[in-house]
Design a protein around this motif. Sequence first.
Motif, PDB file in Angstrom:
ATOM      1  N   THR A 268      33.367  45.224  47.190  1.00 23.21           N
ATOM      2  CA  THR A 268      33.599  43.780  47.262  1.00 23.21           C
ATOM      3  C   THR A 268      35.103  43.506  47.320  1.00 23.21           C
ATOM      4  N   TYR A 269      35.503  42.584  48.186  1.00 28.31           N
ATOM      5  CA  TYR A 269      36.922  42.282  48.310  1.00 28.31           C
ATOM      6  C   TYR A 269      37.375  41.447  47.123  1.00 28.31           C
ATOM      7  N   ARG A 270      38.199  42.039  46.282  1.00 29.05           N
ATOM      8  CA  ARG A 270      38.774  41.353  45.133  1.00 29.05           C
ATOM      9  C   ARG A 270      40.281  41.522  45.240  1.00 29.05           C
ATOM     10  N   PRO A 271      40.956  40.597  45.878  1.00 29.64           N
ATOM     11  CA  PRO A 271      42.370  40.807  46.226  1.00 29.64           C
ATOM     12  C   PRO A 271      43.284  41.010  45.037  1.00 29.64           C
ATOM     13  N   PHE A 272      42.890  40.530  43.863  1.00 27.13           N
ATOM     14  CA  PHE A 272      43.740  40.681  42.686  1.00 27.13           C
ATOM     15  C   PHE A 272      43.175  41.678  41.679  1.00 27.13           C
ATOM     16  N   GLY A 273      42.158  42.458  42.083  1.00 27.39           N
ATOM     17  CA  GLY A 273      41.666  43.522  41.237  1.00 27.39           C
ATOM     18  C   GLY A 273      40.559  43.109  40.293  1.00 27.39           C
TER      19      GLY A 273
END
Length: 286
Positions: A268-273
């Motif tokens: 899943t794209y979680r840009p901030f981790g």
Amino acid sequence: MSAWRDGLTEDEVRQYWEDGFLVYDDALTAEEVELYRTICASDAVVSNRSQSMYKQETVHLLGLTTMHPALLDLARHPAIVSKIIPLLGPDIQIQHSKLATKPPAKGLGEFPWHQDFAFYPHTNTDLLSVMIMLDDATPENGCMQMVKGSHRLGLLDHSMDGYFVAGCQEPQYWEHASAEQTVQITPKAGGISIHHCLTLHGSPVNLSGKERRGIVISYRADDAYQLADNLFNDTGLMVCGERKELVRCEPATYRLPKRHQPLSKSGTYRPFGTAWNQVGSEVTDY
């Protein structure tokens, strides 16, 4: 008992806050160094990366303290803990740990100038990293270099086109630094370096033809709460003191490290981790 077991002197604490780092030889005995070399060459550790990677690439093998009980003991070693308590306070956690190796192939192993805090910003800057050398660190094998006093610059720019990149994008701070400001960090095998999370540092290529090995353990004050980036399985393990479940916030503004690639195991794209959870899978003391 060696003097290092007594912690830091007032002058050493003052030097840390002025320069942003400290360096010591002989923190570990020769027997301890050989033990950690053997463990880091064992299947329990090496199987996490292929042998070809160690020969051809810079390896940062994360979650190291969970791969062997002696490596967690190393994170709690009195030679280390006695020196970081005066800098972080009595309640200290692991932020992450890793085996850091430069390959023996000549001309490889460069790591760009950067600040550690840019990778994993927290609510305060009471974080530091300790590098335990398993080989002598020399300019020839790509030892770390640090810019004196650079931790007082605050968080520098590590972004390009709006996304986080591993290297600092403000080269004037090392390109224009004097020879006295830029320091080669050269502890011998068994020695350690300690640097502040905002100290600007990097390392050049390995020209020695031999592997350069070290163990890095990054620590945080118990009241430093992670704001971005991923957690590792040893993030949040207590090293000393107790978990107070308090968060201390410094008055500052930070750009979060926004990533291109997914940062979750599911893809899943979680840009901030995934830092919101605050504890890794090996933390069980709740």
